[in-house]
Design an enzyme around this catalytic site. Structure first.
Site, PDB file in Angstrom:
ATOM      1  N   HIS A  32       0.808  -1.221   0.000  1.00 23.42           N
ATOM      2  CA  HIS A  32       0.000   0.000   0.000  1.00 23.42           C
ATOM      3  C   HIS A  32       0.843   1.275   0.000  1.00 23.42           C
ATOM      4  O   HIS A  32       0.477   2.276   0.614  1.00 23.42           O
ATOM      5  CB  HIS A  32      -0.966  -0.003   1.181  1.00 23.42           C
ATOM      6  CG  HIS A  32      -2.027  -1.057   1.105  1.00 23.42           C
ATOM      7  ND1 HIS A  32      -2.554  -1.489  -0.089  1.00 23.42           N
ATOM      8  CD2 HIS A  32      -2.667  -1.757   2.087  1.00 23.42           C
ATOM      9  CE1 HIS A  32      -3.476  -2.420   0.146  1.00 23.42           C
ATOM     10  NE2 HIS A  32      -3.556  -2.602   1.453  1.00 23.42           N
ATOM     11  N   HIS A  52      -9.511   2.120   0.812  1.00 25.87           N
ATOM     12  CA  HIS A  52      -9.437   0.942   1.666  1.00 25.87           C
ATOM     13  C   HIS A  52     -10.515   0.962   2.753  1.00 25.87           C
ATOM     14  O   HIS A  52     -10.242   0.620   3.913  1.00 25.87           O
ATOM     15  CB  HIS A  52      -8.050   0.820   2.291  1.00 25.87           C
ATOM     16  CG  HIS A  52      -7.622  -0.592   2.559  1.00 25.87           C
ATOM     17  ND1 HIS A  52      -8.404  -1.490   3.259  1.00 25.87           N
ATOM     18  CD2 HIS A  52      -6.502  -1.276   2.197  1.00 25.87           C
ATOM     19  CE1 HIS A  52      -7.767  -2.648   3.348  1.00 25.87           C
ATOM     20  NE2 HIS A  52      -6.612  -2.552   2.697  1.00 25.87           N
ATOM     21  N   GLU A  97     -11.226  -3.663  -2.549  1.00 31.76           N
ATOM     22  CA  GLU A  97     -10.228  -2.699  -3.020  1.00 31.76           C
ATOM     23  C   GLU A  97     -10.063  -2.801  -4.535  1.00 31.76           C
ATOM     24  O   GLU A  97      -9.210  -3.535  -5.024  1.00 31.76           O
ATOM     25  CB  GLU A  97      -8.894  -2.965  -2.334  1.00 31.76           C
ATOM     26  CG  GLU A  97      -8.956  -3.063  -0.810  1.00 31.76           C
ATOM     27  CD  GLU A  97      -7.832  -3.908  -0.241  1.00 31.76           C
ATOM     28  OE1 GLU A  97      -6.654  -3.676  -0.617  1.00 31.76           O
ATOM     29  OE2 GLU A  97      -8.126  -4.828   0.557  1.00 31.76           O
TER      30      GLU A  97
END
Length: 341
Positions: free
Chosen positions: A80, A174, A305
């Site tokens: 991420h 997210h 996601e």
């Protein structure tokens, strides 16, 4: 957004802090920005970048003709975007940008929109090039199956403005969802809009192209229990990675996940223009009780996601979907719809 609006956002990470349906906030989070700064290890509601999901070995193998070491923060990989990723940075906004439509959402009522912007400097967590990034949230309602659905459109846009001729990017949101109003997602019924997924190694990095996920059929209900079934997988709606443009916003919205819970009667749809989505049942969530908010443990909420394929930046035949060059524009759209019976 007005104080009684179903949505609220924070400058930190351009976070989605609230998404209220029938008086229930269906997204996981915290009451203050400071609590997100201290306790948001699961990335609740964050705008993820520069690259969502995992990059193998915490390095870019070949961008601008060379290798770039990145920040390792997950089993030797970059997850991420690194440690101080875009969800951990303070964005400029929310700035009102008027009333807008959401392409692919017919009959939208409302359309009030706000914008967040961020400049990600060359070398940010190791990534090359300076990016100007924009997130636009558009809120409204739409009739779905005879019910008034609350709709949130998310639009991403980024341009490479200096420091390198090319870089990689893959943004997502997210948010974690809990439709039960209880401590876990037990009893939630889910249908996935894809049955092909990217098989992975023990660290979550793909080992091959799309293959059928055992036991998953498109539009067949999956009943989520207290412990099973567990998902943390990237499902894909395309078999041709080279055909995915760097800006997917002109692509049709695809329904990725439909979810509902019989206790509350709340329904959720997650759609996007993206070629894949990570479906995660939150099995590793571990957030302590803080300031009036109860502890969030495993399977307290699930995440969807949408984005590009995992580790595409290091796979030559997948790379084009994440490679942004000077003069080009990256773009993507995500849409959430929720309603109550």
């Amino acid at each position: 957004m007005a104080s009684d609006a179903p949505f609220s956002f924070l400058p930190l990470g351009a976070i989605i802090q609230a998404f209220k349906v029938k008086g229930i906030n269906i997204v996981a989070g915290f009451p203050t920005q400071e609590l997100y700064e201290k306790h948001n290890s699961p990335y609740f509601g964050e705008t993820i970048g520069r690259v969502a999901n995992r990059i193998k070995g915490a390095k870019l193998d070949s961008v601008n003709g060379k290798e770039y070491p990145l920040v390792a923060n997950n089993s030797g990989n970059t997850l991420h975007g690194g440690i101080v990723s875009w969800g951990k940075k303070v964005w400029k906004g929310p700035t009102p940008v008027g009333v807008r439509q959401i392409p692919g959402v017919d009959g939208l009522q409302g359309g009030e929109s706000v914008q967040f912007t961020l400049t990600s400097e060359d070398g940010d967590e190791g990534f090359p090039g300076t990016l100007d990034v924009k997130v636009i949230y558009t809120a409204g309602t739409q009739q779905v199956d005879g019910k008034e659905a609350i709709v949130l459109g998310i639009e991403y846009e980024a341009q490479l403005v200096g420091g390198a001729d090319e870089t990689v990017i893959n943004m997502t949101n997210h948010s974690y969802f809990n439709l039960s109003g209880d401590e876990t997602i037990d009893g939630t019924q889910v249908r996935l809009g894809a049955s092909q997924y990217l098989p992975v190694d023990s660290t979550g990095v793909p080992t091959a192209g799309p293959t059928a996920f055992p036991g998953v059929e498109i539009s067949k209900n999956i009943d989520l229990g207290v412990k099973e079934p567990a998902f943390d997988n990237c499902f894909t709606t395309t078999a041709d990675p080279a055909a995915v443009p760097i800006d997917t916003r002109a692509q049709p919205l695809q329904l990725h996940v439909t979810a509902s819970h019989p206790k509350t009667g709340i329904h959720l749809q997650v759609l996007s223009t993206e070629p894949s989505f990570q479906f995660y049942t939150g099995d590793f969530t571990n957030v302590p009780a803080v300031e009036g908010v109860g502890a969030r443990g495993p399977r307290s909420s699930f995440a969807v996601e949408p984005g590009r394929w995992v580790n595409a930046a290091n796979m030559p035949e997948w790379k084009s979907m994440t490679l942004l060059k000077t003069g080009e524009t990256y773009g993507a759209r995500i849409v959430y719809k929720a309603w109550a019976e």
